[in-house]
Design a protein around this motif. Structure first.
Motif, short mmCIF file in Angstrom:
data_model
loop_
_atom_site.label_atom_id
_atom_site.label_comp_id
_atom_site.label_asym_id
_atom_site.label_seq_id
_atom_site.Cartn_x
_atom_site.Cartn_y
_atom_site.Cartn_z
N THR A 49 0.86 -1.23 0.01
CA THR A 49 -0.04 0.12 0.04
C THR A 49 0.81 1.19 0.04
N PRO A 50 0.22 2.43 -0.49
CA PRO A 50 1.29 3.52 -0.54
C PRO A 50 1.64 3.80 0.78
N CYS B 217 5.83 7.36 -6.12
CA CYS B 217 4.52 6.85 -6.42
C CYS B 217 3.59 6.94 -5.49
N ALA B 218 4.20 6.54 -4.18
CA ALA B 218 3.16 6.24 -2.94
C ALA B 218 2.94 7.96 -2.61
N ARG C 253 0.11 9.23 -5.20
CA ARG C 253 -1.24 8.13 -4.89
C ARG C 253 -1.97 8.61 -4.09
N GLU D 106 7.54 5.49 -14.66
CA GLU D 106 6.03 5.29 -13.65
C GLU D 106 5.81 6.47 -12.74
N ALA E 244 2.97 9.24 -12.45
CA ALA E 244 2.16 9.24 -11.38
C ALA E 244 2.01 10.72 -10.78
N ARG F 82 -0.15 13.11 -13.15
CA ARG F 82 -1.56 12.76 -12.66
C ARG F 82 -2.01 13.51 -11.69
N ALA F 83 -1.01 13.28 -10.53
CA ALA F 83 -1.34 13.77 -9.24
C ALA F 83 -1.48 15.29 -9.04
N SER G 143 -4.80 16.28 -11.39
CA SER G 143 -5.85 16.23 -10.47
C SER G 143 -6.13 17.31 -9.35
#
Length: 262
Positions: free
Chosen positions: A86-87, A114-115, A118, A142, A146, A149-150, A153
């Motif tokens: 999990t992140p 990445c964590a 996310r 990757e 990430a 996109r973060a 958003s």
């Protein structure tokens, strides 16, 4: 590839721990030898030498023990980082590593990025990203996607585009996301340029990206550019289909050759 790098790192850490054990054993052996010689010879010079040497060797043993504990701790944290699912757990292990004064490796940095992305912790991700070059690393494909996109958003489109522009080798996903960001930022010229760059590469065409870019260009009244984009997209699809057909034909020929040779 990432798992292989982590495995290699773990193996190297295990070897380092073995070297520390050997150093401690050698130092302990020297202590015993010097002490035994001083007792056997009853030489005053040897006794003085022993008195001087003993604190030095004791300090060296303490340093070797400290290095061994640090190597064991890093090995444990790297293993936990690799197994985290999990992140939240990933970021917790990464923070433990930093708090213990251990330098994360490239895989740990990328997984932490990445964590953070996310979990929506963009500022924390930016801090981690800024630390990577100081250790000789760059964010992976990757991790970059990430973060882009973060940021998108969260409405931080400018930062998302900065991340893309700093990518050494952007992936096709980074290209697609960047094009959407440039459309949102009303920088259609740059979006069109990126789309053409994608079409000239071996990246797979994206109908959704084409439709959104084409619609944005139409709204601006760029009729010639819209027509050019249609031609680019059609030619791109044909080229990719031809490449796929060639690959299938080659595979069929190789299979047939194998059967004939039998």
């Amino acid at each position: 590839m990432q798992l292989q790098q982590e495995s290699c790192h773990a193996t190297n850490s295990m070897r380092g721990a073995g070297n520390h054990d050997m150093q401690i054993n050698v130092l302990m052996f020297l202590l015993v030898v010097v002490f035994a010689l001083s007792k056997v010879t009853q030489d005053e010079g040897m006794v003085e030498f022993w008195i001087i040497l003993m604190p030095v060797l004791t300090y060296a043993i303490g340093c070797a023990n400290a290095r061994k504990k640090q190597a064991d701790l890093k090995l444990r944290l790297v293993s936990e980082m690799r197994e985290s699912s999990t992140p939240e757990s990933t970021l917790s292990v990464f923070d433990d590593m930093v708090e213990q004064g251990l330098a994360p490796d490239e895989a740990a940095f990328n997984k932490a990025l990445c964590a953070c992305a996310r979990l929506g912790k963009i500022d924390r991700a930016m801090q981690v990203r800024e630390q990577m070059p100081l250790h000789g690393f760059l964010p992976g494909a990757e991790a970059n996607v990430a973060m882009i996109r973060a940021c998108t958003s969260a409405g931080r489109v400018g930062e998302a585009l900065d991340i893309f522009e700093e990518c050494a080798q952007p992936s096709h996903l980074a290209f697609r996301d960047a094009i959407h960001c440039y459309i949102e930022a009303e920088r259609l010229g740059r979006a069109v340029m990126l789309y053409k760059e994608m079409a000239q590469s071996d990246m797979l065409p994206c109908a959704k990206t084409f439709q959104r870019l084409s619609g944005a260009v139409h709204e601006q009244g760029w009729a010639e550019t819209a027509a050019e984009l249609r031609e680019v997209f059609a030619g791109w699809v044909k080229r990719i289909d031809a490449m796929a057909a060639d690959d299938a034909s080659t595979e069929f020929s190789e299979d047939t050759g194998d059967v004939d040779s039998e």
